[in-house]
Design an enzyme around this catalytic site. Structure first.
Site, PDB file in Angstrom:
ATOM      1  N   ASP A 104       7.925  -2.102   2.410  1.00  0.00           N
ATOM      2  CA  ASP A 104       7.188  -0.881   2.757  1.00  0.00           C
ATOM      3  C   ASP A 104       7.260  -0.469   4.222  1.00  0.00           C
ATOM      4  O   ASP A 104       6.514   0.418   4.649  1.00  0.00           O
ATOM      5  CB  ASP A 104       5.718  -1.032   2.346  1.00  0.00           C
ATOM      6  CG  ASP A 104       5.565  -0.979   0.840  1.00  0.00           C
ATOM      7  OD1 ASP A 104       6.188  -0.103   0.218  1.00  0.00           O
ATOM      8  OD2 ASP A 104       4.826  -1.812   0.288  1.00  0.00           O
ATOM      9  N   ASP A 163       9.532   3.580  -5.702  1.00  0.00           N
ATOM     10  CA  ASP A 163       8.880   3.899  -4.420  1.00  0.00           C
ATOM     11  C   ASP A 163       9.773   3.539  -3.226  1.00  0.00           C
ATOM     12  O   ASP A 163       9.685   4.129  -2.157  1.00  0.00           O
ATOM     13  CB  ASP A 163       7.554   3.133  -4.259  1.00  0.00           C
ATOM     14  CG  ASP A 163       6.773   2.951  -5.543  1.00  0.00           C
ATOM     15  OD1 ASP A 163       7.380   2.924  -6.627  1.00  0.00           O
ATOM     16  OD2 ASP A 163       5.545   2.807  -5.466  1.00  0.00           O
TER      17      ASP A 163
END
Ligand code: GLY
Length: 385
Positions: A104, A163
């Site tokens: 992330d 994602d």
């Protein structure tokens, strides 16, 4: 990027007013939000039942959205108090530059330091972005031809989630700014692997593809936050749309644009996309139309469609920009937007983080605010005179 002249004069004036009003609103709401968080954590969500802001450690994947939102607000309002808080928040999350515990880093560092560098050109922010890209690239394995999203667990060997496309923006940018070219090579390879394995014929995507880390063989296609393995989790569709648009922006490779348009087509023509164009939390959620919405999916899809409009011919531009405008108007209405001084200082209500995990259902969540502000900025920069 090219300027469009899609909206008529009256509509332009109205949107200009709406955008200005929302940034002024954000300016005051985020001062309240700033007063509701401890100095070493970043705001994540607001629980209307307890009336409390949920703040998280800086290694949580969302830590970049608060500083990023502050930079978007500061860019429009030039309020020095907002800038001061943005700089403070950056300092708090800066140790993430060496974090390698998940995929992330793009969300955490590009949404925050990327915007800060774009607005201030402060050289130390660029150094932090370069170091962050190096950290993220450690999660790439040539055998799989993809970056590993989460660590191995009892559920997965080498999970790659849709994602992850969002984190490629950091890698592309660093290579394009004179950093190591290998980051963009990794990004392109990851995007190609995802293109091959994550999508269904209708343009929708699986959430998770699990790989054999030694051979790259696909072990299974599944979900974590969606209604079912075969369902179209709404925010995941948004990540895939935005992800292939940003890949097209950086490479001009038409296959990425084709994929983005296929995703847009899936979303915009889905029979269960509500009239206000803010999706339910999963396009295949049980109990539609009584299922909860995901305002964050609406905000990020709006922002992505505005960029897709920049790469499309007239009729398609109009379709994408009109849809994005409907989403923005919905989010800015009382149905989604907080009342002043409410919701702990968050801007938008009705986002859903992970319904199957019974987590963050129908509440304000930080990334909805971030992509809403980004969509407002994009509309102003690209579609208003
Ligand atoms: N990246 C995790 C989520 O969208 O919830």
């Amino acid at each position: 990027m090219s300027m469009l002249t899609l909206p008529c004069f009256a509509q332009e004036k109205e949107m200009a007013k709406l955008i200005e009003e929302n940034f002024q609103f954000a300016n005051s709401q985020y001062k309240l939000l700033a007063s509701n968080i401890p100095s070493d954590k970043m705001p994540q969500a607001y629980d209307p039942k307890t009336g409390k802001v949920d703040s998280r450690d800086i290694q949580w994947w969302c830590s970049g959205f608060y500083p990023g939102s502050l930079w978007y607000i500061y860019e429009q309002t030039k309020d020095e108090a907002i800038k001061k808080e943005a700089i403070r928040a950056l300092e708090v999350i800066s140790p993430n530059k060496t974090y390698t515990g998940n995929h992330d880093l793009g969300f955490m560092m590009f949404c925050s330091f990327g915007n800060a560098y774009r607005i201030t050109a402060e050289p130390s922010y660029k150094d932090i972005l370069f170091e962050s890209a190096a950290s993220l690239s450690t999660r790439y394995r040539p055998a799989v031809k993809a970056i590993q999203s989460w660590n191995k667990s009892k559920y997965w060997e080498y999970p790659v989630i849709i994602d992850n496309m969002m984190n490629l923006e950091l890698l592309n940018w660093v290579s394009e700014q004179g950093g190591d070219k290998k980051f963009k090579d990794i990004s392109i390879t990851h995007a190609n692997t995802t293109l091959k394995n994550h999508f269904r014929p209708d343009g929708s995507s699986y959430h998770v593809v699990d790989y054999n880390p030694e051979t790259g063989e696909v072990l299974r296609k599944a979900t974590w936050q969606g209604a079912a393995n075969s369902s179209a989790w709404a925010r995941g569709q948004g990540w895939s749309l935005y992800g292939y648009i940003l890949m097209y922006r950086s490479t001009k490779d038409k296959k990425y644009l084709r994929q983005a348009k296929a995703v847009a087509n899936f979303i915009l023509n889905h029979p269960d996309l509500p009239e206000d164009k803010i999706p339910f939390w999963d396009f295949d959620a049980p109990f539609i139309p009584y299922a909860v919405k995901d305002a964050s999916a609406g905000a990020l899809i709006a922002s992505a469609l505005l960029e897709l409009g920049q790469y499309s011919k007239k009729a398609k531009q109009k379709e994408y920009v009109d849809a994005a405008e409907t989403m923005i108007r919905s989010l800015a209405s009382d149905a989604y937007r907080s009342q002043p001084k409410e919701n702990g200082g968050f801007l938008l209500m009705h986002s859903t983080g992970a319904l199957p995990l019974n987590s963050e259902i129908d509440i304000p969540i930080i990334y909805a605010d971030y992509y809403f502000l980004e969509a407002l900025k994009r509309y102003k920069d690209w579609y208003l005179d």
